[in-house]
Each structure stands twice: as structure tokens, then as C-alpha cells.
Scaffold this motif. Structure first.
Motif, PDB file in Angstrom:
ATOM      1  N   THR A   1       0.841  -1.189   0.000  1.00  0.00           N
ATOM      2  CA  THR A   1       0.000   0.000   0.000  1.00  0.00           C
ATOM      3  C   THR A   1       0.875   1.237   0.000  1.00  0.00           C
ATOM      4  OG1 THR A   1      -0.162  -0.006   2.421  1.00  0.00           O
ATOM      5  CG2 THR A   1      -1.879  -1.161   1.201  1.00  0.00           C
ATOM      6  N   VAL A   2       0.488   2.210  -0.801  1.00  0.00           N
ATOM      7  CA  VAL A   2       1.231   3.462  -0.920  1.00  0.00           C
ATOM      8  C   VAL A   2       0.231   4.608  -0.799  1.00  0.00           C
ATOM      9  CG1 VAL A   2       2.715   4.896  -2.357  1.00  0.00           C
ATOM     10  CG2 VAL A   2       2.949   2.398  -2.424  1.00  0.00           C
ATOM     11  N   ASN A   3       0.554   5.579   0.047  1.00  0.00           N
ATOM     12  CA  ASN A   3      -0.280   6.754   0.217  1.00  0.00           C
ATOM     13  C   ASN A   3       0.600   7.998   0.164  1.00  0.00           C
ATOM     14  OD1 ASN A   3      -2.961   5.498   0.951  1.00  0.00           O
ATOM     15  ND2 ASN A   3      -1.689   4.628   2.559  1.00  0.00           N
ATOM     16  N   GLY A   4       0.252   8.902  -0.704  1.00  0.00           N
ATOM     17  CA  GLY A   4       0.964  10.167  -0.790  1.00  0.00           C
ATOM     18  C   GLY A   4      -0.027  11.312  -0.871  1.00  0.00           C
ATOM     19  N   ILE A   5       0.179  12.365  -0.070  1.00  0.00           N
ATOM     20  CA  ILE A   5      -0.760  13.486  -0.092  1.00  0.00           C
ATOM     21  C   ILE A   5      -0.022  14.789   0.204  1.00  0.00           C
ATOM     22  CG2 ILE A   5      -1.368  13.097   2.343  1.00  0.00           C
ATOM     23  CD1 ILE A   5      -4.197  14.151   1.618  1.00  0.00           C
ATOM     24  N   TYR A   6      -0.385  15.833  -0.521  1.00  0.00           N
ATOM     25  CA  TYR A   6       0.094  17.180  -0.258  1.00  0.00           C
ATOM     26  C   TYR A   6      -1.116  18.084  -0.110  1.00  0.00           C
ATOM     27  CZ  TYR A   6       1.832  21.889  -0.863  1.00  0.00           C
ATOM     28  OH  TYR A   6       2.087  23.229  -0.681  1.00  0.00           O
ATOM     29  N   THR A   7      -1.156  18.862   0.961  1.00  0.00           N
ATOM     30  CA  THR A   7      -2.259  19.792   1.173  1.00  0.00           C
ATOM     31  C   THR A   7      -1.722  21.172   1.519  1.00  0.00           C
ATOM     32  OG1 THR A   7      -2.429  19.202   3.524  1.00  0.00           O
ATOM     33  CG2 THR A   7      -3.820  17.981   1.979  1.00  0.00           C
TER      34      THR A   7
END
Length: 367
Positions: free
Chosen positions: A92-98
Motif C-alpha cells: 500500500t502506498v499513500n501520498g498526499i500534499y495539502t
């Protein structure tokens, strides 16, 4: 809140010949929220099988969500779950920019609505977890968690600027993960039967003198009443320990998954404990699927739960907070069982405050 509309070039039936086909589904995103104004963007979901026999290997998916606002704010997210042949590996891979405003209420299980402070958060998070099958349905794995955070608040008299919250300066952090999972669910998304138990620990590497550890326990069980009805239950526990744990790593309740009806992060502290149960009903689930406008893809749900946050050596059952609500779902991708979920949740009412409520439009089930 966000409103998501699903668009595809052509619809396909969820029959046996379709179940091993890959599918790409793009969709636009439109919404509005007081802290952001008008929101707009796009996303896409790609589902596929590494092994084209769905009886041996679960389907994999990659999901992207990208959004901008009229106040020059942005959010970019990519998530994926990859299953190798015969489910030997799950990655599983999760990437987020906010670059996004959030409401901050302080730390504790009794924070006040009147202390609400609007802060701007610029955050980047990347997390990868690889789990290997040890024996049937039992997995062990390692993970890497990299994060960068910065926070600003415009109100010099607000609780964020005046409060003593460790980690207000933000900065870089890196954690190593380790743990295991038991998973015999029939489907990863929209589960109808089976169990899932995950225990995952994270240890920081001391960057910026952030020395702390995080532990997550996630236990779920589902049982099918008949082909159209099932019941699911979840117990979740999280903790962050260490004298130099940044406030934004503290567990919290609220949002579209745990304790629906509370604003995400409305309550946060060293420990989080929550339990919820959900009844799911597909009235036309026995009918043949005829594509996008098939009633067989529509389902309804009702949920009830309780939870709280607390500091070390400060646990009391009297601090548990209730939540309940319901909604409906549309299964727009039957192969991966991806759903568009509409939920309305209700929480408690503190003295002198409005009752806590939340309306959510999200992808996939809460658990």
C-alpha cells in the motif's frame, strides 16, 4: 464537504467475463466549505489484476484525488493497494500534499467550540507499507513514513499562537513501521464477510528532535445475513507516546471514517479509542447488473458508535462520546467494489454549543 461525480466512457456489466478486466474511471470534483469557498478538481481510479484469476488474487487499485479552491488552496492525493499473485504480497502506498485551512480546537477530550482557531496547514505525507504472507491469511511487514508540516494562524490571540503545543513549528519527520495483519475478508472494499486485524507500530528516527512512537490497532469483523444484507463492526485504538511527540501526530476522532458526526480532529490526545457497527442493505442486490443505472449497485447503511481521546492515566468510560447516522452508497466500479458514499453523522451536544453533525461524500466504506 465535497461532491464527486463519476463519469466513464462506457459502462460494463459486472459479470464473470468482466471480473478480470482492468478499468479506468475518471471523475470531476465539485464542492464547497466555509473555510475554503468553492472547490473544484478531478480524480481517477484504475483497477486491475496482476493475476487475472480473481479466485486466487485480489484486484489492485490506484486512486488519485486533486482539488483546488477559489482561495488558492490545493490538495493532491494518490493512494494504491497492490496484490501480487495469490496474494503473497500486499503493498500500500499513500501520498498526499495539502495547502489547506483546518479548524484547530486544542488537545483533550473536552475542547470547546468557542476556542475554534482557523490555521493554514501545508503538509506533505508519504507512506508505504509492504506485507508478506506468512501463512494463510496472516501477514507481516515493514513500512516507511515521511512527512513535512508547516502551520500558520492569522489570529495572534487564538489558541494555536497562545497555546503550548509541541511541534507548532512543524518540520520534517521520518518513521519506520513494523507489524502484522490477519485478513480473510471476501473483498478489501465493501466487505460482506470475514475478519481483519492489523497491529502496526511506528518509531520516529529523531529528525528535528521529534522522538516518539505510534501504535495502531484496527480490528474488524463482518457477517452476511443474506445476499442483500450484512453487518460490520470495528474496534480501533491508536496511541502516540514520547515527550517530544508533535501535536499533529496525536490520535484524533472525527471525519468520514471514525466517529462520523464530529469535525476531523475535533478531539485529539495521546490515546484514541473507538468502536462502531454498521448495517448495510442492498435491496436489489440479487438482480443482474445492467451497467451504470442498475439498481443493484445502490445500497443503504445505518451506523452507531462511540469513542473518545484521553491522556496517559486519565481514562474514564464516562468520557465516551456517541455517534450515529446513516446514508447510501453507489457502487460505480463493481470489480474493485469501489463505492461513492453519502453519510450524515450525529454526535454529542456540549453545554452551550450546537450539536455536532457532519455530512460526508467519500470514496469507499468507512471500514
Amino acid at each position: 464537504m465535497q461532491f464527486l461525480f463519476i463519469i466513464s466512457a462506457k459502462a460494463q456489466k459486472a459479470d464473470s467475463s468482466f471480473r478480470t478486466k482492468n478499468q479506468f474511471v475518471p471523475y470531476p470534483v465539485v464542492g464547497n466549505a466555509p473555510e475554503t469557498g468553492f472547490q473544484f478538481g478531478f480524480g481517477a481510479i484504475y483497477t486491475f489484476f496482476i493475476n487475472h484469476d480473481p479466485r486466487e488474487t485480489r484486484n489492485s487499485f490506484i486512486y488519485s484525488f486533486n482539488m483546488w479552491t477559489v482561495k488558492n488552496q490545493a490538495q493532491y492525493a494518490v493512494q494504491s493497494s497492490i496484490w501480487t499473485p495469490k496474494n503473497i504480497w500486499n503493498i500500500t502506498v499513500n501520498g498526499i500534499y495539502t495547502d489547506y485551512p483546518i479548524f484547530f480546537y486544542g488537545v483533550g477530550n473536552d475542547t470547546r467550540q468557542s476556542d475554534e482557531d482557523l490555521i493554514t496547514s501545508k503538509r506533505f505525507k508519504f507512506q508505504v507499507i509492504g506485507k508478506h504472507k506468512i501463512i494463510k491469511d496472516l501477514y507481516a511487514g515493514l513500512g516507511l513514513w515521511v512527512q513535512n508540516d508547516s502551520f500558520t494562524a492569522d489570529d495572534p490571540a487564538g489558541i494555536f499562537n497562545t497555546g503550548d503545543y509541541y511541534g507548532k513549528q512543524g518540520g520534517n519527520s521520518m518513521l519506520i513501521g513494523y507489524g502484522g495483519a490477519f485478513d480473510n475478508r471476501d473483498y478489501e472494499n465493501s466487505t460482506t464477510t470475514g475478519s481483519y486485524l492489523s497491529m502496526l507500530g511506528w518509531t520516529s528516527l529523531g529528525i528535528n528532535d521529534y522522538k516518539f512512537s505510534v501504535f495502531n490497532l484496527d480490528a474488524r469483523h463482518f457477517f452476511k445475513i443474506d445476499p442483500t444484507m450484512c453487518v460490520g463492526a470495528q474496534f480501533a485504538y491508536q496511541t502516540a507516546q514520547g515527550s517530544s511527540a508533535p501535536f499533529y501526530y496525536l490520535p484524533f476522532i472525527g471525519g468520514d471514517q471514525i466517529m462520523r458526526g464530529y469535525y476531523v480532529g475535533r478531539y485529539r490526545d495521546q490515546h484514541m479509542l473507538a468502536a462502531q457497527s454498521e448495517f448495510r442493505y442492498r435491496p436489489w442486490g440479487k438482480q443482474e447488473d445492467h451497467g451504470w443505472f442498475s439498481l443493484s449497485r445502490l445500497s443503504f447503511a445505518g451506523f452507531v458508535g462511540t469513542g473518545m481521546v484521553f491522556s496517559n492515566q486519565n481514562f474514564s468510560f464516562n468520557d465516551l462520546k456517541p455517534n450515529y447516522g446513516g446514508g447510501f452508497r453507489y457502487m460505480f466500479e463493481p470489480v474493485a467494489r469501489m463505492t461513492l458514499r453519502f453519510d450524515y453523522g450525529v454526535g454529542n451536544q456540549n453545554p452551550g454549543e450546537k450539536r455536532s453533525t457532519g455530512f460526508y461524500i467519500s470514496l469507499n466504506e468507512a471500514f
